[in-house]
Design a protein around this motif. Structure first.
Motif, PDB file in Angstrom:
ATOM      1  N   PHE A  55       0.827  -1.202   0.000  1.00 29.67           N
ATOM      2  CA  PHE A  55       0.000   0.000   0.000  1.00 29.67           C
ATOM      3  C   PHE A  55       0.869   1.263   0.000  1.00 29.67           C
ATOM      4  CE2 PHE A  55      -3.782  -2.324   2.160  1.00 29.67           C
ATOM      5  CZ  PHE A  55      -4.172  -2.823   0.934  1.00 29.67           C
ATOM      6  N   ALA A  56       1.944   1.243   0.783  1.00 31.10           N
ATOM      7  CA  ALA A  56       2.857   2.393   0.786  1.00 31.10           C
ATOM      8  C   ALA A  56       3.487   2.577  -0.591  1.00 31.10           C
ATOM      9  CB  ALA A  56       3.943   2.196   1.844  1.00 31.10           C
ATOM     10  N   ALA A  57       3.835   1.469  -1.245  1.00 34.24           N
ATOM     11  CA  ALA A  57       4.409   1.553  -2.591  1.00 34.24           C
ATOM     12  C   ALA A  57       3.396   2.102  -3.575  1.00 34.24           C
ATOM     13  CB  ALA A  57       4.896   0.175  -3.034  1.00 34.24           C
ATOM     14  N   GLU A  58       2.142   1.689  -3.456  1.00 40.89           N
ATOM     15  CA  GLU A  58       1.106   2.196  -4.350  1.00 40.89           C
ATOM     16  C   GLU A  58       0.899   3.694  -4.146  1.00 40.89           C
ATOM     17  OE1 GLU A  58      -3.688   1.676  -5.278  1.00 40.89           O
ATOM     18  OE2 GLU A  58      -2.607   0.085  -4.233  1.00 40.89           O
ATOM     19  N   ALA A  99      -5.520   8.452   3.135  1.00 41.19           N
ATOM     20  CA  ALA A  99      -4.992   7.878   4.373  1.00 41.19           C
ATOM     21  C   ALA A  99      -4.303   6.565   4.053  1.00 41.19           C
ATOM     22  CB  ALA A  99      -6.114   7.657   5.392  1.00 41.19           C
ATOM     23  N   LEU A 100      -3.304   6.243   4.861  1.00 41.81           N
ATOM     24  CA  LEU A 100      -2.509   5.041   4.643  1.00 41.81           C
ATOM     25  C   LEU A 100      -2.133   4.439   5.979  1.00 41.81           C
ATOM     26  CD1 LEU A 100      -0.646   3.150   2.890  1.00 41.81           C
ATOM     27  CD2 LEU A 100       1.122   4.903   3.164  1.00 41.81           C
ATOM     28  N   ARG A 101      -2.359   3.140   6.098  1.00 38.21           N
ATOM     29  CA  ARG A 101      -1.881   2.380   7.252  1.00 38.21           C
ATOM     30  C   ARG A 101      -1.246   1.109   6.701  1.00 38.21           C
ATOM     31  NH1 ARG A 101      -2.866   6.548   9.083  1.00 38.21           N
ATOM     32  NH2 ARG A 101      -4.110   7.140  10.908  1.00 38.21           N
ATOM     33  N   GLY A 110      -4.632  -4.529  13.748  1.00 36.85           N
ATOM     34  CA  GLY A 110      -3.735  -5.386  13.008  1.00 36.85           C
ATOM     35  C   GLY A 110      -4.013  -5.525  11.532  1.00 36.85           C
ATOM     36  N   ARG A 111      -4.733  -4.599  10.915  1.00 31.95           N
ATOM     37  CA  ARG A 111      -5.032  -4.662   9.487  1.00 31.95           C
ATOM     38  C   ARG A 111      -4.492  -3.430   8.775  1.00 31.95           C
ATOM     39  NH1 ARG A 111      -9.394  -8.029   8.218  1.00 31.95           N
ATOM     40  NH2 ARG A 111      -8.960  -7.527   6.043  1.00 31.95           N
ATOM     41  N   ARG A 112      -4.069  -3.637   7.523  1.00 28.99           N
ATOM     42  CA  ARG A 112      -3.548  -2.532   6.726  1.00 28.99           C
ATOM     43  C   ARG A 112      -4.646  -2.026   5.796  1.00 28.99           C
ATOM     44  NH1 ARG A 112       0.234  -3.669   3.038  1.00 28.99           N
ATOM     45  NH2 ARG A 112      -0.658  -5.701   2.610  1.00 28.99           N
ATOM     46  N   PHE A 113      -4.568  -0.734   5.443  1.00 23.59           N
ATOM     47  CA  PHE A 113      -5.524  -0.206   4.480  1.00 23.59           C
ATOM     48  C   PHE A 113      -4.952   1.005   3.764  1.00 23.59           C
ATOM     49  CE2 PHE A 113      -6.610   2.318   8.247  1.00 23.59           C
ATOM     50  CZ  PHE A 113      -6.802   3.588   7.721  1.00 23.59           C
ATOM     51  N   LEU A 114      -5.557   1.310   2.621  1.00 24.97           N
ATOM     52  CA  LEU A 114      -5.235   2.495   1.826  1.00 24.97           C
ATOM     53  C   LEU A 114      -6.545   3.157   1.442  1.00 24.97           C
ATOM     54  CD1 LEU A 114      -3.226   4.278   0.202  1.00 24.97           C
ATOM     55  CD2 LEU A 114      -3.491   2.655  -1.691  1.00 24.97           C
ATOM     56  N   ALA A 115      -6.700   4.428   1.790  1.00 25.15           N
ATOM     57  CA  ALA A 115      -7.899   5.195   1.447  1.00 25.15           C
ATOM     58  C   ALA A 115      -7.547   6.205   0.368  1.00 25.15           C
ATOM     59  CB  ALA A 115      -8.449   5.914   2.680  1.00 25.15           C
TER      60      ALA A 115
END
Length: 294
Positions: free
Chosen positions: A59-62, A82-84, A91-96
């Motif tokens: 997600f950070a790369a995207e 937003a980015l986690r 404990g979950r990752r996400f990209l907004a």
């Protein structure tokens, strides 16, 4: 859909954007992630992808790739809201991302896309490669720079995936000798030297959208600096783009002579990706392409 059904995600996104999530709707998000449309109390609407087993850091790369494309002021890409990509509270990752109200792409929107893509490629890149590795699909994409395009294509694209495909039993072991022969021929097959272009990197039709006004957008990049024919070859591999798209590109940024003979060469990379991920007939297509060039 009731917000409570995705309570953890609504809580995380609301915390990140400092506004309560009032509605959540599951939407299409591809094979790797789950995706949702979220409405916030502020009135903002966002597209949120959550991790479903994709590689850490994707997600950070995207997000970085979207910013790299946006800074050229050529193609439209959604804003990162937003980015986690590390550990969240649950404990979950996400990209907004900014929500794009989409409509069917038309020949006119594809024509504009062709012009804007030409502008993106002409904006250039510092070299053949990128500042960090990223992913294509769920596979790692190494981007450490190399001096020339043939070197980069051989050692950062073809050979790593060829070895991986053989190790996974997707290609026969003897195909590695064919790849080695192809690598020795790449300088003569690659066409006239060109400066590195800024590439989307995963440009199939599903990653090209049109909004409700008909304007084209690009999503889900796998960016790097490379040969501009790579994006165009992938567009032709899976189809879905109107001829006006390619004609408009040619008007703005004509391709070097002999480009039709190189299309299949550049399609080897996405074919290898699909061979590893999906198997089926993709491996046979890789072997047929190898025979054409070696």
């Amino acid at each position: 859909m009731r917000v409570s059904g995705q309570g953890w995600l609504a809580a995380e996104v609301g915390r990140a954007l400092r506004s309560r999530v009032t509605a959540v709707e599951r939407v299409t998000g591809g094979d790797i992630n789950d995706a949702h449309r979220m409405v916030l109390a502020s009135g903002e609407v966002v597209f949120v992808k959550t991790d479903r087993g994709g590689p850490a850091g994707s997600f950070a790369a995207e997000a970085a790739g979207l910013d790299w494309l946006r800074e050229t002021r050529t193609v439209r890409v959604p804003e990162v809201r937003a980015l986690r990509d590390g550990e969240t509270t649950l404990g979950r990752r996400f990209l907004a991302l900014e929500w794009i109200e989409t409509a069917r792409r038309s020949p006119a929107s594809d024509e504009e896309l062709g012009r804007r893509l030409a502008g993106l490629h002409r904006s250039g890149a510092p070299g053949f490669g990128y500042v960090h590795d990223n992913v294509i699909g769920s596979l790692p994409q190494p981007n450490a720079p190399l001096p020339t395009w043939p070197e980069f294509y051989a050692h950062r694209r073809l050979l790593p995936l060829a070895r991986r495909a053989v190790a996974a039993g997707r290609l026969p072991s003897e195909s590695l000798a064919s790849f080695d022969r192809l690598v020795t021929r790449l300088p003569s097959l690659a066409g006239p030297e060109e400066p590195p272009a800024r590439l989307h990197g995963d440009l199939w039709a599903g990653n090209a959208l049109a909004d409700h006004t008909g304007r084209p957008w690009l999503v889900d990049p796998a960016v790097y600096g490379g040969h501009r024919e790579m994006d165009l070859a992938m567009m032709r591999l899976f189809g879905g783009f109107d001829d006006r798209c390619f004609a408009a590109y040619q008007e703005v940024h004509p391709l070097a002579g002999g480009w039709p003979e190189r299309v299949a060469l550049w399609q080897l990379y996405p074919l290898l990706v699909h061979t590893i991920l999906f198997g089926g007939g993709y491996g046979a297509s890789v072997l047929a392409t190898l025979r054409r060039y070696v």
